[in-house]
Design a protein around this motif. Sequence first.
Motif, PDB file in Angstrom:
ATOM      1  N   SER A 156       0.800  -1.231   0.000  1.00 17.60           N
ATOM      2  CA  SER A 156       0.000   0.000   0.000  1.00 17.60           C
ATOM      3  C   SER A 156       0.830   1.277   0.000  1.00 17.60           C
ATOM      4  CB  SER A 156      -0.932   0.015   1.224  1.00 17.60           C
ATOM      5  OG  SER A 156      -1.732  -1.135   1.281  1.00 17.60           O
ATOM      6  N   THR A 157       2.162   1.149   0.098  1.00 22.37           N
ATOM      7  CA  THR A 157       3.014   2.336   0.175  1.00 22.37           C
ATOM      8  C   THR A 157       4.148   2.255  -0.835  1.00 22.37           C
ATOM      9  OG1 THR A 157       4.375   1.311   1.913  1.00 22.37           O
ATOM     10  CG2 THR A 157       2.521   2.682   2.634  1.00 22.37           C
ATOM     11  N   ALA A 158       4.732   3.397  -1.097  1.00 25.31           N
ATOM     12  CA  ALA A 158       5.846   3.461  -2.048  1.00 25.31           C
ATOM     13  C   ALA A 158       7.096   2.832  -1.470  1.00 25.31           C
ATOM     14  CB  ALA A 158       6.114   4.918  -2.418  1.00 25.31           C
ATOM     15  N   SER A 159       7.957   2.367  -2.340  1.00 22.54           N
ATOM     16  CA  SER A 159       9.226   1.772  -1.927  1.00 22.54           C
ATOM     17  C   SER A 159      10.003   2.741  -1.042  1.00 22.54           C
ATOM     18  CB  SER A 159      10.058   1.417  -3.156  1.00 22.54           C
ATOM     19  OG  SER A 159      11.304   0.905  -2.783  1.00 22.54           O
ATOM     20  N   GLY A 160      10.540   2.219   0.050  1.00 21.00           N
ATOM     21  CA  GLY A 160      11.333   3.038   0.965  1.00 21.00           C
ATOM     22  C   GLY A 160      10.545   3.690   2.080  1.00 21.00           C
ATOM     23  N   THR A 161       9.214   3.616   2.026  1.00 19.31           N
ATOM     24  CA  THR A 161       8.382   4.209   3.073  1.00 19.31           C
ATOM     25  C   THR A 161       8.526   3.433   4.381  1.00 19.31           C
ATOM     26  OG1 THR A 161       6.756   4.909   1.417  1.00 19.31           O
ATOM     27  CG2 THR A 161       6.034   4.883   3.718  1.00 19.31           C
ATOM     28  N   THR A 162       8.705   4.155   5.482  1.00 13.09           N
ATOM     29  CA  THR A 162       8.784   3.518   6.795  1.00 13.09           C
ATOM     30  C   THR A 162       7.397   3.039   7.220  1.00 13.09           C
ATOM     31  OG1 THR A 162      10.649   4.878   7.490  1.00 13.09           O
ATOM     32  CG2 THR A 162       9.348   3.873   9.241  1.00 13.09           C
ATOM     33  N   LEU A 163       7.324   1.808   7.701  1.00 12.74           N
ATOM     34  CA  LEU A 163       6.057   1.253   8.197  1.00 12.74           C
ATOM     35  C   LEU A 163       6.022   1.381   9.714  1.00 12.74           C
ATOM     36  CD1 LEU A 163       5.787  -2.025   6.070  1.00 12.74           C
ATOM     37  CD2 LEU A 163       4.946   0.262   5.529  1.00 12.74           C
ATOM     38  N   ARG A 164       4.895   1.864  10.232  1.00 12.78           N
ATOM     39  CA  ARG A 164       4.727   2.041  11.687  1.00 12.78           C
ATOM     40  C   ARG A 164       3.518   1.253  12.158  1.00 12.78           C
ATOM     41  NH1 ARG A 164       6.898   6.797   9.782  1.00 12.78           N
ATOM     42  NH2 ARG A 164       8.677   7.589  10.979  1.00 12.78           N
ATOM     43  N   ILE A 165       3.768   0.354  13.098  1.00 10.95           N
ATOM     44  CA  ILE A 165       2.727  -0.584  13.535  1.00 10.95           C
ATOM     45  C   ILE A 165       2.626  -0.581  15.058  1.00 10.95           C
ATOM     46  CG2 ILE A 165       2.112  -3.046  13.614  1.00 10.95           C
ATOM     47  CD1 ILE A 165       3.691  -3.178  10.855  1.00 10.95           C
ATOM     48  N   ILE A 166       1.421  -0.702  15.556  1.00 10.00           N
ATOM     49  CA  ILE A 166       1.188  -0.831  16.992  1.00 10.00           C
ATOM     50  C   ILE A 166       0.554  -2.194  17.248  1.00 10.00           C
ATOM     51  CG2 ILE A 166      -0.064   0.060  19.002  1.00 10.00           C
ATOM     52  CD1 ILE A 166      -0.064   2.802  17.638  1.00 10.00           C
ATOM     53  N   LYS A 167       1.084  -2.936  18.208  1.00 13.74           N
ATOM     54  CA  LYS A 167       0.508  -4.229  18.585  1.00 13.74           C
ATOM     55  C   LYS A 167       0.141  -4.205  20.055  1.00 13.74           C
ATOM     56  CE  LYS A 167       1.032  -9.215  18.549  1.00 13.74           C
ATOM     57  NZ  LYS A 167       1.754 -10.397  18.078  1.00 13.74           N
ATOM     58  N   ASN A 168      -1.013  -4.792  20.404  1.00 11.09           N
ATOM     59  CA  ASN A 168      -1.479  -4.732  21.795  1.00 11.09           C
ATOM     60  C   ASN A 168      -0.825  -5.755  22.702  1.00 11.09           C
ATOM     61  OD1 ASN A 168      -2.885  -6.918  20.554  1.00 11.09           O
ATOM     62  ND2 ASN A 168      -4.495  -6.798  22.109  1.00 11.09           N
ATOM     63  N   LEU A 169      -0.151  -6.754  22.123  1.00 13.87           N
ATOM     64  CA  LEU A 169       0.533  -7.776  22.913  1.00 13.87           C
ATOM     65  C   LEU A 169       2.032  -7.736  22.625  1.00 13.87           C
ATOM     66  CD1 LEU A 169      -1.883 -10.806  22.300  1.00 13.87           C
ATOM     67  CD2 LEU A 169      -1.937  -9.162  24.192  1.00 13.87           C
ATOM     68  N   ARG A 170       2.775  -8.513  23.390  1.00 12.64           N
ATOM     69  CA  ARG A 170       4.222  -8.601  23.173  1.00 12.64           C
ATOM     70  C   ARG A 170       4.492  -9.362  21.876  1.00 12.64           C
ATOM     71  NH1 ARG A 170       8.408 -12.234  24.250  1.00 12.64           N
ATOM     72  NH2 ARG A 170      10.369 -11.301  24.973  1.00 12.64           N
ATOM     73  N   ALA A 171       5.413  -8.853  21.068  1.00  7.96           N
ATOM     74  CA  ALA A 171       5.781  -9.547  19.831  1.00  7.96           C
ATOM     75  C   ALA A 171       6.403 -10.899  20.173  1.00  7.96           C
ATOM     76  CB  ALA A 171       6.771  -8.704  19.038  1.00  7.96           C
ATOM     77  N   CYS A 172       6.031 -11.929  19.423  1.00 10.90           N
ATOM     78  CA  CYS A 172       6.596 -13.253  19.688  1.00 10.90           C
ATOM     79  C   CYS A 172       8.009 -13.348  19.108  1.00 10.90           C
ATOM     80  CB  CYS A 172       5.697 -14.349  19.115  1.00 10.90           C
ATOM     81  SG  CYS A 172       5.745 -14.509  17.314  1.00 10.90           S
ATOM     82  N   VAL A 173       8.747 -14.332  19.578  1.00 11.40           N
ATOM     83  CA  VAL A 173      10.139 -14.515  19.156  1.00 11.40           C
ATOM     84  C   VAL A 173      10.230 -14.742  17.655  1.00 11.40           C
ATOM     85  CG1 VAL A 173      12.166 -16.010  19.353  1.00 11.40           C
ATOM     86  CG2 VAL A 173      10.861 -15.410  21.401  1.00 11.40           C
ATOM     87  N   ASN A 174       9.306 -15.535  17.116  1.00 11.25           N
ATOM     88  CA  ASN A 174       9.345 -15.848  15.694  1.00 11.25           C
ATOM     89  C   ASN A 174       9.126 -14.609  14.829  1.00 11.25           C
ATOM     90  OD1 ASN A 174       9.215 -18.108  13.536  1.00 11.25           O
ATOM     91  ND2 ASN A 174       7.444 -16.831  13.102  1.00 11.25           N
ATOM     92  N   ASP A 223       5.118  -2.713  20.537  1.00  9.69           N
ATOM     93  CA  ASP A 223       4.330  -3.765  21.173  1.00  9.69           C
ATOM     94  C   ASP A 223       4.048  -3.373  22.625  1.00  9.69           C
ATOM     95  OD1 ASP A 223       6.614  -4.315  22.653  1.00  9.69           O
ATOM     96  OD2 ASP A 223       6.920  -6.329  21.860  1.00  9.69           O
ATOM     97  N   SER A 224       3.523  -4.289  23.417  1.00 11.84           N
ATOM     98  CA  SER A 224       3.136  -3.956  24.784  1.00 11.84           C
ATOM     99  C   SER A 224       4.335  -3.717  25.691  1.00 11.84           C
ATOM    100  CB  SER A 224       2.268  -5.068  25.379  1.00 11.84           C
ATOM    101  OG  SER A 224       2.989  -6.287  25.436  1.00 11.84           O
ATOM    102  N   ASN A 225       5.532  -4.094  25.235  1.00 12.67           N
ATOM    103  CA  ASN A 225       6.733  -3.925  26.045  1.00 12.67           C
ATOM    104  C   ASN A 225       7.537  -2.687  25.692  1.00 12.67           C
ATOM    105  OD1 ASN A 225       6.174  -6.385  27.307  1.00 12.67           O
ATOM    106  ND2 ASN A 225       8.336  -6.948  27.358  1.00 12.67           N
ATOM    107  N   ARG A 226       7.723  -2.446  24.376  1.00 13.34           N
ATOM    108  CA  ARG A 226       8.621  -1.372  23.978  1.00 13.34           C
ATOM    109  C   ARG A 226       8.536  -1.114  22.476  1.00 13.34           C
ATOM    110  NH1 ARG A 226      14.716  -3.053  24.802  1.00 13.34           N
ATOM    111  NH2 ARG A 226      14.978  -1.095  23.703  1.00 13.34           N
ATOM    112  N   PHE A 227       9.298  -0.124  22.014  1.00  9.43           N
ATOM    113  CA  PHE A 227       9.427   0.133  20.585  1.00  9.43           C
ATOM    114  C   PHE A 227      10.506  -0.776  19.998  1.00  9.43           C
ATOM    115  CE2 PHE A 227       7.371   4.149  21.645  1.00  9.43           C
ATOM    116  CZ  PHE A 227       6.562   4.366  20.529  1.00  9.43           C
ATOM    117  N   HIS A 228      10.247  -1.258  18.788  1.00  6.27           N
ATOM    118  CA  HIS A 228      11.229  -2.032  18.026  1.00  6.27           C
ATOM    119  C   HIS A 228      11.438  -1.313  16.702  1.00  6.27           C
ATOM    120  CE1 HIS A 228      10.844  -5.593  20.683  1.00  6.27           C
ATOM    121  NE2 HIS A 228       9.592  -5.191  20.777  1.00  6.27           N
TER     122      HIS A 228
END
Length: 280
Positions: free
Chosen positions: A224-242, A262-267
């Motif tokens: 949905s975005t042009a090449s090189g665009t930074t993607l910003r996502i919010i997740k309500n739970l902790r990101a899994c290891v995988n 995620d629920s813990n911190r920014f990645h």
Amino acid sequence: MKQAGVCPNDVTFIGLLTACNHSGLVKQGWELFHCMRDFGIEPRNEHYSCVVDLLGHAGYLDRAFAFVMTMPIEPGVSVWGALLSACKIHRRVTVGEYAANKLFSLDPYNTGHYVQLSNLYVSSCMWDCVARVRVLMKEKGLNKDLGFSLIEINGKLQAFHVGDKSHPRTEKIFNELQRLEKRLKEIGFVAHIDSVLHDLNYEEKEENLCVHSERIAIAYGLISTASGTTLRIIKNLRACVNCHAAIKLISKLVQREIIVRDSNRFHHFKDGLCSCGDYW
């Protein structure tokens, strides 16, 4: 602050201890905790939980447990929660069960405690125990929080759940997911399947991990975005290891910066690395 003549307060030390925890600075965090009284600050449960988290994340589970057991104040929910979280990471079942029982006594209707214990059992392949926790949750009328991820594209917020196929562009989204998964395998990525239900075969476990909400949000962002665009996502739970491991590689494959809160911190994923240093 010291150079400016500003006296730190108890909140200052929560920030310092949290920063040490997120950076794996055990020695510095330990020293900071023990210098609090030099500033006339008596540690609260929040400070003790930061230290437990610091020690536990670094793998010093015995030291963390001894620290809790010798606290001069009654350990609260945050302290036992930090210990249980660390036990899940390092698969320390006995200590984890002890912490979980304390949490069930102090905060019996908090779904997160039961989920943490269940995840500990899953990581240790103790499926009978997983089933017992689920029965206990059902008896108490508790349901696991449904994970979801949010991404904003062109001023419009989109939400995705695990395996979500409700979006109008679902076909293109899942084609992109398959394309990414193929590229990941080509460079040698192996899925972390330990935390997926035991009654699935290997292929089903892989597929289950590929459609976590943040992976779907990333695929949608890419188409949905042009090449090189930074993607910003919010997740309500902790990101899994995988997903964490996969997103690092995806950022390199597609030459994009991907920021996940995620629920813990920014990645901040960039060029195959994450700002958390795999410590979250």
